[in-house]
Design a protein around this motif. Structure first.
Motif, short mmCIF file in Angstrom:
data_model
loop_
_atom_site.label_atom_id
_atom_site.label_comp_id
_atom_site.label_asym_id
_atom_site.label_seq_id
_atom_site.Cartn_x
_atom_site.Cartn_y
_atom_site.Cartn_z
N ARG A 55 -5.69 -9.52 6.29
CA ARG A 55 -6.51 -9.89 5.14
C ARG A 55 -6.87 -11.37 5.18
N ARG B 253 3.68 -2.77 -5.63
CA ARG B 253 5.03 -2.35 -5.34
C ARG B 253 5.35 -2.58 -3.87
N GLY B 254 4.72 -3.57 -3.29
CA GLY B 254 5.04 -3.93 -1.91
C GLY B 254 6.46 -4.47 -1.82
N THR B 255 6.93 -4.66 -0.59
CA THR B 255 8.31 -5.07 -0.41
C THR B 255 8.62 -6.39 -1.09
N ALA B 256 7.72 -7.35 -0.87
CA ALA B 256 7.97 -8.67 -1.44
C ALA B 256 8.04 -8.57 -2.96
N SER C 211 7.93 -13.61 3.10
CA SER C 211 8.01 -13.45 1.65
C SER C 211 9.43 -13.07 1.24
N GLY C 212 9.59 -12.84 -0.03
CA GLY C 212 10.91 -12.50 -0.55
C GLY C 212 11.68 -13.73 -0.96
N PHE D 245 8.07 4.90 -0.15
CA PHE D 245 6.75 4.59 0.37
C PHE D 245 6.32 5.56 1.47
N VAL E 233 10.41 -9.91 5.18
CA VAL E 233 10.85 -10.01 3.80
C VAL E 233 12.31 -10.42 3.78
N PRO F 191 3.47 -2.63 3.26
CA PRO F 191 3.83 -3.49 2.14
C PRO F 191 4.55 -4.73 2.68
N GLY F 192 4.09 -5.88 2.30
CA GLY F 192 4.74 -7.10 2.77
C GLY F 192 4.03 -7.77 3.92
N PHE G 48 0.14 -9.38 5.15
CA PHE G 48 -1.24 -9.62 4.73
C PHE G 48 -1.98 -10.58 5.65
N TYR H 205 -8.92 -4.58 -0.36
CA TYR H 205 -9.18 -5.97 -0.03
C TYR H 205 -10.65 -6.32 -0.33
N SER I 204 0.59 0.03 -3.12
CA SER I 204 1.55 -0.30 -2.07
C SER I 204 1.61 -1.78 -1.79
N CYS I 205 0.48 -2.42 -1.63
CA CYS I 205 0.52 -3.85 -1.37
C CYS I 205 -0.84 -4.44 -1.66
N ILE I 206 -0.88 -5.44 -2.50
CA ILE I 206 -2.14 -6.09 -2.82
C ILE I 206 -2.44 -7.14 -1.75
N GLY I 207 -1.42 -7.53 -1.02
CA GLY I 207 -1.64 -8.50 0.05
C GLY I 207 -1.58 -9.93 -0.42
N ALA I 208 -0.83 -10.19 -1.46
CA ALA I 208 -0.64 -11.57 -1.93
C ALA I 208 0.86 -11.81 -2.08
N CYS I 209 1.60 -11.44 -1.03
CA CYS I 209 3.05 -11.42 -1.08
C CYS I 209 3.65 -12.79 -1.37
N PHE J 122 13.56 2.19 -1.34
CA PHE J 122 12.21 1.69 -1.57
C PHE J 122 11.27 2.07 -0.42
#
Lengths: 168, 595
Positions: free
Chosen positions: B206, A91-94, B357-358, B449, B431, B200-201, B203, B240, A130-135, B445
């Motif tokens: 990672r 459910r991350g932003t992207a 992204s987005g 969070f 995003v 969120p958004g 990475f 991760y 929150s975010c898997i990190g694969a946006c 949203f």
């Protein structure tokens, strides 16, 4: 529909604490071992039921409420059993702007479970993260350790049905 | 690309997105094909082929990406590769010498890299993240060797002169931060790498760890030496798993090679490194909360001062830096501060990695010089908005940041310009949103969070974010009241002023900036009970507008519950009794014909 699952596993069964004790022993001289101990015990037993928590507390020379304080603070500790397949919906932003909310709804339509719930047959758990990190491939879900990206709701439904048909 | 090899090498993108798109299968297919044709470990260099895994090179939307390196020739990139394509690529390109043009990356792939300057990410996509030898072959660990010939003060001075600022979001000068910890009394000091990227958004952390873990370790060694630390922790999100596996392997390999542990490279500098897994709490990205979490406690922040530089982990002086900050250090040491200070703007030096992204064509990870404009980032690097839709807003910096509008397209992206415009660098999440995204919904949203991730220790954040979320929920469900906007602003400003840590101090930002720039959308929700972007399901009527409908039937195909009646040549009709308001028809209709 989701079941109310008892927090204890003891009901008439002997619990084998060997794995738990071994993990605690490994961390005996570590400072700040609570979190890795809980992570590994949970990994070994599936979830942290009350007898386990008390056992860990004894082993680490802490009170059970201190341990519960840690368990309830972090999202990754569970005091209830979880499904064989954990569906993590990002459910991350992207993912949000690409419509991941709808994918959670599809899980709910298919298995009758909401965020955090486990299906009555203990097969599926839905977890919004929150975010898997694969946006870059939003919307993304993970089923156990497998990642699926660029999903459309109906594709996701098909994937869920494939898992539902898997035996055992 | 200056990477060269003396034999045929195929690099397969095996970051998270690469793996998810079938990277393992492509690797296996390559291995199988090389074995079948006797191309593995062959005597002659032209016949000696190897498949090699690499980290993420950024353009995740095109995975699985592979690069084919043939000695003496320019590398060729193929996109969207799957296992079935492998035999053809090997047959025609590697054996036959003819590039398979239909699958090779075209101009739009290279456009993505044109305005980028990849220093931190330079070796992601070239180095095998699980091979220490590979890292060393590309010049790895030369920077720490150089640092060890300097005094710690000289190293700090070099970092100060480079102008490097913390990449975790705050932008505090790195060299200055180190000085505080170095000058703090105590002989046992800790260095912590904050890899608890929870925005969120975003990475990039990672991808750096997954793609080039030794670069982070090398950066930590440089910092550890400069500050006078003998022990370090990498605190990484448990979400991760691939990053954790790779960093653990990298630490073990470095220990075995005498790079970590006692007497680093035979000098008097000792540095041991441990990995600590997080357990899922956004607030642990805040340094005092992170320290509490390493100590095994609930990860709650505490008031500062005392700062961690004075009393940090186990009450000892500690220094916390972000992954990307550490990853910048080897290049600074090797190329010198002057080289680094020439990249970027006057007050924001170097490059910054963004997770783009987005609603943008090329989503992925980009590294650009500071000072690039919002327009360049979205249109030149990102390739613009897909489906011929209009650019509406860009959220920079995640839940701590804010939204910018088409009016801000010329804003340079650096720490200070972004703050002046009402957003912030944050951890570098970008995003992009188009006209189908509702700004009130986006604010809702983010508040969902931050409200969920608030640790609850201080009242402004705990109660305040809940209050704001309740108001926003009211608005997006059509229950909004006239005074709600003012109330949001008032509560938001109070939370910013009174919260204990960065989470609360920035939580209202998405709401405050969307009210500032998109107040009319809030008003439409409250006064007209309409969602102009048609995203808030409760405020949409779900009827087909007859004169806009082109009778194409796309909506019927998209509807998962068969609520739409349509036949060739007729206007579609939505049955409200069956409709579940999932918005699939609206999202898919190319003619905006559903209201």
């Amino acid at each position: 529909m989701a079941t109310e699952v008892k927090e204890t596993e003891s009901a008439g069964k002997e619990i084998d604490f060997t794995a738990c004790d071994e993990i605690c022993e490994k961390y005996r001289d570590w400072k700040g071992a609570t979190i890795p101990v809980l992570q590994q015990v949970q990994e070994a037993y599936g979830y942290l039921f009350s007898e386990l928590v008390e056992r860990i507390a004894d082993n680490l020379n802490m009170s059970a409420h201190q341990i519960y304080g840690v368990i309830t603070f972090y999202a990754q500790f569970y005091t209830k059993p979880r499904g064989k397949y954990v569906i993590r919906v990002c459910r991350g932003t992207a993912c949000h702007v690409q419509g991941s909310g709808r994918i959670s709804e599809v899980v709910c339509e298919e298995f009758g479970i909401k965020n955090g719930e486990t299906s009555a047959d203990l097969k599926f758990t839905l977890e919004e993260v929150s975010c898997i990190g694969a946006c870059g491939m939003a919307p993304v879900i993970m089923i156990n350790n497998k990642t699926y990206g660029n999903l459309k709701p109906e594709e996701a439904r098909k994937i869920f049905r494939d898992y539902a048909e898997l035996q055992g | 690309m200056s990477y060269t090899t003396d034999h045929v090498e195929v690099h397969v993108c095996m970051g998270t997105a690469g793996v998810a798109s079938g990277g393992h299968e492509v690797m296996e297919a390559l291995e199988a094909e090389f074995t079948k044709r006797g191309l593995k470990n062959a005597e002659s260099k032209e016949r000696n082929c190897a498949a090699k895994q690499t980290g993420c090179r950024g353009l995740c939307a095109r995975d699985v990406l592979i690069d084919v390196y043939i000695p003496g020739k320019d590398p060729v990139t193929y996109e969207h590769v799957n296992a079935e394509m492998v035999p053809t690529i090997v047959e025609e390109h590697i054996v036959g010498g003819n590039i398979v043009e239909k699958w090779a990356a075209k101009a739009d792939y290279f456009q993505f890299y044109d305005k980028q300057k990849r220093y931190v990410l330079a070796d992601c996509g070239r180095v095998d993240p699980e091979s220490l030898e590979d890292y060393i072959k590309l010049g790895g660990y030369e920077a720490i060797k150089k640092a060890l010939t300097m005094t710690p003060e000289q190293v700090i001075d070099e970092v100060k002169k480079s102008g490097l600022r913390g990449r975790g979001g705050g932008g505090f000068p790195t060299g200055l931060k180190w000085t505080f910890c170095r000058n703090s009394p105590g002989d046992h000091k800790y260095l912590i790498c904050n890899a608890d990227e929870g925005d969120p958004g975003a990475f990039m952390d990672r991808s750096i760890i997954e793609g080039n873990p030794h670069a982070v370790i090398e950066g930590m060694l440089i910092a550890g030496y400069a500050i006078g630390c003998d022990e370090g922790y990498i605190y990484c999100r448990a979400e991760y798993p691939l990053a954790i596996v790779r960093v653990i392997k990298a630490i073990k390999d470095a220990e075995a090679a005498g790079i970590l542990g006692e007497k680093v490279f035979g000098t008097d500098f000792h540095f041991k490194l441990k990995l600590k897994e997080g357990a899922g709490a956004f607030v642990c990205g805040e340094e005092t909360a992170l320290i509490a979490s390493i100590e095994g406690e609930r990860g709650m922040p505490r008031p500062r001062p005392p700062f961690p530089a004075v009393k940090g982990l186990w009450q000892k002086p500690s220094n916390v830096n972000n992954v990307e900050t550490f990853a910048n250090l080897p290049a600074i040491l090797l190329n010198g501060s002057e080289w680094y200070a020439n990249i970027g703007t006057e007050k924001s030096k170097g490059t910054k990695i963004f997770a783009l992204s987005g609603k943008v064509k090329s989503t992925g990870l980009v590294e650009v010089p500071m000072g690039i404009t919002v327009r360049e980032l979205i249109y030149d690097v990102g390739g613009g908005i897909p489906k011929k839709r209009k650019f509406k807003a860009v959220q920079l910096g995640g839940p701590s940041g804010g939204c910018l509008t088409p009016d801000h397209l010329e804003t340079p992206i650096d720490y200070d310009s972004l703050i002046a415009a009402g957003a912030m660098m944050g951890s570098g999440g970008v995003v992009v949103m188009d006209e189908t995204n509702c700004m009130v919904n986006v604010a809702h949203f983010f508040l969902t969070f931050t409200q969920r991730e608030s640790c609850g220790k201080c009242i402004p954040c705990r109660i305040g974010t809940k209050t704001m979320l309740d108001i926003l929920t009211r608005i997006i469900t059509g229950q909004g009241r006239e005074e709600d906007i003012d109330l949001l602003l008032e509560v938001g400003n109070d939370i910013k002023t009174a919260s204990l840590c960065g989470l609360g101090q920035t939580a209202p930002n998405p709401v405050l900036t969307t009210v500032k720039y998109f107040r009319h959308e809030y008003e439409a929700h409250i006064r007209n009970k309409k969602c102009p972007a048609r995203e808030c399901a409760e405020l949409i009527e779900f009827v087909v507008i007859d004169d806009r409908c082109k009778k194409c039937g796309i909506c019927k195909k998209a509807c998962p519950v068969d609520a739409i009646t349509w036949e060739k040549g007729t206007v579609a009709y939505i049955d409200h009794a069956k409709c579940v308001k999932c918005r699939e028809c609206i999202v898919n209709c190319p003619f905006n014909a559903i209201d």
